[in-house]
Structure formats: C-alpha cells, structure tokens
Design a protein around this motif. Structure first.
Motif: not given
Length: 650
Positions: A65-75
């Motif tokens: 829904x309105x929650x999102x989790x994102x990751x930066x580039x590796x390392x």
C-alpha cells in the motif's frame, strides 16, 4: 551508531513536461559527520508507487500500500555531506498537492536498528508558493459592512431582531425541571471550546438571566428566542431545542464581544428556528489516523456547536481496527497497530515503531454518553466485506484457505475482502456486531460495503461455487448476498442498515430497512433516490473534506474528486432538481473526513474548517435563507479542532 548521525529526505515532483514522463525524485542527504552504510530506506506517503515500480538509482525491496522500502546500489556508503538521489515514474497517481509526497521516512539497517529521517515537504518543479497549513480565517466585515446584525452559524430560519444591548459578560440560563440537562450540556460545550471566555456563568458573576420554557408546539430540534422579554426566554419542546437555542445565544454573544462594531446582541425581537434536514452529520475516519478519546470528544463539541446531530464513526478499515471486542482480542492486539515488520506495515505518516491505538469499551461508552447529551447520535461503521486487511491480518482463519492468486483495489492491499462463501465470516460478523450493538444505541449501524474490486474472490473455490449457485456474474452479486444476510441480522436486532452507495449493486439490500450514502458523484444520489433508497448526500466533489481547498500544489489534500473551497462547498445545494418522489428519500447531508492526508493536526484544521460549518449551514438553513456573503463574514468565529490558523483572526 554515532549519536551524531543526521539524515534528511527531500522529494520533488516534476509534472508532464511533454518530452519526459512525470517523475518523482527523492534525495537522501547525510548531514552528519559519519558515513552511513548497510541500510535500506523506508518511507510512507499518501501517493503509492506501483507494486513493481522501477527506480533510477535504487531498487524496490518491498511495497505494501503506502509503505515502500528501497535499497541503494550494492555496497553503497553515504559519506558525510553526500547525497543519494533516485527517482521513479511509476506512481499510482500524480502528486497534485504537497501532502501527496513522503511524510515519514527512516533508514533500516541490515544489522538491526533504525535511524529516523527528517522529511522535507515535497516540492513541485516550477512552483514555489508557500505551503498552506491551518484554517484559513475568512475576513470578518468591518463596521457597518455586515449583511446581518448578529453572528450565528448555521443561520436561523426566521430572524427578526432590533436594537443592541451593552455587550454582555455571559449567560445565566435557568429553567423548569427538565431543562437542567440542556443547561449543563451548554456549559460543557462552552467550557470545552472556549475555556477562558466564561460564556455560561452565574448572575452573581455577571451573567444575564436566560429563562428556558416549555412549548410543546415546537419541533424536537426547534426553538424560539424572545429578546424583548425580561429575562430573555428560550422556548423549546425539550432538550435538543433548548440546547440549540442556547448555542445560538452563545454565538451571538461571542460575535458581539469579539467584533462589537460589526455584530450586536439584540435588545428586542425574536428568532424562530428549526432545521431543514433531520440528518446533519459528519463522518470521521479514525482508521487511517488514530485520534484519542479526548480528541474525539472535543470533535463532538465542535459538531454540537455547528448544530450537527450525527457522527458517522468509521472504526475499521485496511489500515487499522479501532474498537475493543472481547471475543476477538487479536483485533486490537494486532489490527490496531502498525510498524516495521508487523502484520500491518507503517502507513500514512506512521514510522518504524508500533503506532496506533484503539478505543476501550469504557471509552466508547463515555463518548457515546457525551454525544447523547449534546444531541448527537453516533452511527458506528465497521466496513465489510471490503477494506478488511486489518481484520484478516488479525484473524487469518476468516480467509478461504484454498484461495489462490491476488486481487487489489487501486493496488492497495491484497485480498482484503471477507469471503461471502466462508461461514466463519458470518460468525465473526454476528459476534462482533452484537458486542457493538451493546455500546451504540443508535438505531442505525453502518456496514461500509464500498470498493470491493473487480476480480474479488475469483481464486476462491467456495466463492466460485456460491456465485454459480446464486446465478451471479461477479463480485457484485456475491457482495449483495453477503449484505442481505448481514442486514437480516441487524434488522432482527431492531437496527437500520447504513451503507455506502455500492450496497445497491448486484441486486441491492432491503430498501425498507436501510439508507445509503452517495459519494462517488452528485448524480448517483438522485439515481438511488429514484430507485427508492433513503439517501444521505455526501458527494466527494463537495463534501469530502480530505479534498484540497484549491487547485494549487501549495494546498494540502487529496484530488481524486477535484477540489472544493469553502465557497464551493457552501454553494452546493443537495437535492437540486429532484422531483417530489425523489425528495421524499432525502434524509440529509454529511461531511466526510477521510484522514489519509491529515498526517499532522495543522492539516486537519486546514481541510476540515470552515468547510464543516458550510455543510452544517446547508443541513440546517432553508435554501432560500442561505447567503455566502453572510456566512463568510461569520465563519472565522466558529472553532476549529486544534487551534491552528493560517493567519491571525482579525
């Protein structure tokens, strides 16, 4: 981790520029003196990214829904002073207002622990207007420029007053046996809303005598004020009329006190008054944002001051279950709370830590009793069969164990509808509703019934078998069968079933024991009335108070139904163009307060007021007696809930 770590999140919306797609840009900045690594970024916002959104400069980890989790580039390591920038074009709706963007965010570390982030309000490329918060106070006319001599909202239906008394210190109401309750209720409201003004006071402390008298010829909510008599008299047939008469006197007193060169307290004449509509209400969503018992009680005071007599209390939705149920403690142990790693993720301004709350039965009894003293009937809503994500996370046995696949409404929550073919669902409904009926004496009980998506239950073998048995072609017929059974239960308990307009789909429910709230359009209300349903009018285009006050990006709020400022809200006339047969089904009007965008209370005051008073005047005042010019000169004298104003009241 260093205690000196400090991170900010800035977001920007770039609309359609012709050659490029509308883009949501995000910038995380490390403003501390220590590097940061091994993290993901978690955030919530009213605007959702798509379930499989692609990002430039980041990778989607999860979305609910309105929650999102994102990751930066590796390392990746965010060095002191450095920025991590990324963007996406995959959003569910355009960001039309600044409150559409990210509202809370934090870094979630791989080794455990979190770091809260300072979120900067979203900007839009090409727009640098100041962001709007707090109620906009409409200007009070200067001396000699008011269109009415007294200040009253909603405006009474017969006003014939003259002269002016010296500005009074306060009111000292007295009455025959039976009037004491109205006097105490008036004292309760004024102390809550204006605690230092001593509007209700004894004669020994300067209060002018007000006599409450019985006149059984007046309707239940009607009253008459005679300013020529000594003492001033308020006549009514009972509690509600006396209370409304005293509220009118209290408003006149405040207007004359605060703007004595514009408004007066009459020396002679009378007011004879009664409401145009029996149903004058406000819906209040406490699922998306939780409001404490004290906040709800204060809101009840505000409703009473506006002479509104219904509180449609939206107690459950996908984002939270808000009422104690003895038979199912899981509903409040699980369904009332949101947080990272929990069954219900952070949403709409909540953060990583558990956030939420619920109302105990004792608290509800207290609120219901208070509302009753103030002439307000509380109509509870438990939204079924859709919008039940919190219920199903709390009580997973209510889902068909053999169901496969996923369905979404607006790509919101997966499979968030109670299954009409699953018998444990009805045990849950009847058990839960039975406990609630003991708490809420209202003759009406609202069951929601909105926004069941196309494709619902297609992966459920038992639902497919039920649909085949009843000759249905989709979810509308299944919902209709479900609602008819729920309505039969409520009817057996002596209650009228309320629902949103979708309850008319798939064959509908029994019209003799129901009412519907029309919300998607203005026209649907007329159509449902023509079909024989009793109707409470609440079109999103004018009466949804989560919609923004204007088109500008600087205004907070939603935009799916457009926008409606105070004047547009006031000028909308329910039932216009209806014939007599249709008008016979018009019960009244209702504001709807959905709280997705009300992440802080300054936004609540901005969005709800003075539009709530505009709807209150439409519900009470005969159409021929309405005047925007008059109303706009008095609206700033009406209270908001939290005391947040855009500018000082003149």
């Amino acid at each position: 981790m260093s205690t000196r770590q400090h991170v900010t999140l800035a977001t920007n919306w770039t609309g359609d520029a012709g050659s490029t797609a509308p883009t949501y840009e995000l910038v995380v900045t490390n403003v501390s003196d220590a590097p940061i690594s091994g993290f993901t970024l978690c955030m919530t916002a009213p605007t959702r990214v798509e379930r499989n959104a692609g990002f430039e400069g980041a990778k989607l980890v999860s979305r609910r829904s309105n929650f999102v989790e994102v990751a930066p580039p590796e390392s990746f390591t965010l060095q002191p002073g450095d920025r991590w920038s990324f963007s996406t074009t995959d959003v569910s709706r355009s960001l039309n207002h600044w409150s559409d963007g990210a509202t809370t965010a934090w870094l979630q570390f791989e080794k455990g622990g979190t770091l809260p982030i300072d979120v900067i309000p979203t900007t839009m490329t090409g727009d640098n207007a100041p962001l709007r918060r707090g109620t906009e106070p409409l200007p009070v006319p200067g001396p000699g420029k008011a269109t009415a001599p007294i200040s009253v909202v909603p405006w009474p239906n017969q006003v014939s007053v003259s002269g002016a008394r010296e500005v009074l210190q306060g009111l000292a109401p007295k009455g025959e046996s039976g009037a004491e309750g109205a006097i105490e209720s008036f004292r309760e409201i004024t102390l809550a809303l204006f605690p230092t003004e001593s509007i209700c006071r004894s004669e020994a402390e300067g209060g002018i005598p007000i006599s409450l008298e019985v006149d059984q010829s007046l309707p239940a909510e009607g009253y008459r004020i005679d300013f020529s008599s000594n003492p001033i008299t308020v006549s009514a047939s009972g509690h509600a009329g006396w209370l409304y008469g005293l509220i009118t006197l209290g408003q006149i007193l405040r207007g004359a006190r605060r703007h004595k060169l514009t408004y007066t307290f009459p020396a002679a004449g009378e007011i004879v008054d009664q409401p145009a509509h029996g149903w004058r209400g406000s819906h209040f969503d406490v699922s998306r944002q939780f409001f404490t018992s004290d906040e709800v009680k204060r809101f009840v005071d505000v409703l009473a001051w506006n002479k509104l007599n219904r509180l449609h209390w939206h107690l459950s939705d996908d984002e939270g279950w808000r009422v104690e149920i003895d038979a199912y403690p899981e509903l409040t142990q699980i369904g009332a709370w949101r947080g990272y790693g929990m069954k219900i993720p952070p949403l709409l301004g909540s953060g990583a830590a558990p956030t939420g709350g619920y109302y105990t039965k004792s608290a509800i009894r207290d609120i219901v009793a208070k509302a009753g003293r103030l002439g307000i009937e509380i109509v509870p809503e438990i939204d079924v069969p859709g919008h039940c994500f919190a219920v199903l996370m709390s009580l997973p046995h209510l889902a068909d164990p053999d169901e496969t696949g996923e369905y979404y409404f607006h790509e919101n929550f997966p499979n968030a509808c109670l299954n009409p073919a699953h018998e444990p669902v009805y045990e849950f409904i009847e058990t839960t509703f039975s406990e609630l009926l003991e708490l809420f004496p209202s003759k009406t009980f609202h069951v929601g019934a909105d926004e069941v998506p196309e494709g619902a239950w297609e992966g459920s073998p038992m639902a497919r078998a039920m649909n085949e048995k009843i000759g249905g072609s989709g979810p509308a017929e299944l919902q209709a069968a479900f609602l008819k059974r729920v309505q039969q239960f409520l009817t057996s308990k002596g209650r009228i079933t309320g629902a949103w307009e979708e309850a008319a789909m798939g064959g509908g429910i029994d019209k003799a024991n129901s009412y519907l709230v029309g919300w998607k359009s203005i026209e649907i209300n007329k159509e449902l009335a023509q079909d024989g349903y009793d109707i409470v009018i609440a079109p999103g285009q004018h009466y949804y108070l989560d919609m923004a006050n204007g088109v500008g990006f600087s205004e907070p709020g939603a935009s799916w139904a457009g926008w409606s400022g105070p004047e547009e809200t006031y000028m909308f006339q329910p039932g216009e163009g209806w014939n007599e047969e249709q008008r016979a089904h018009l019960m009244g009007v209702q504001a709807c307060i959905w709280t997705e965008h009300m992440m802080d209370r300054t936004l609540f005051d901005r969005l709800v007021f003075p539009r709530l008073s505009a709807i209150a005047e439409t519900g009470w005042t005969a159409h021929a007696n309405k005047s925007w010019q008059r109303f706009s000169g008095m609206a700033a004298l009406m209270p908001n809930l939290y005391g947040h104003w855009a500018d000082p009241v003149v």
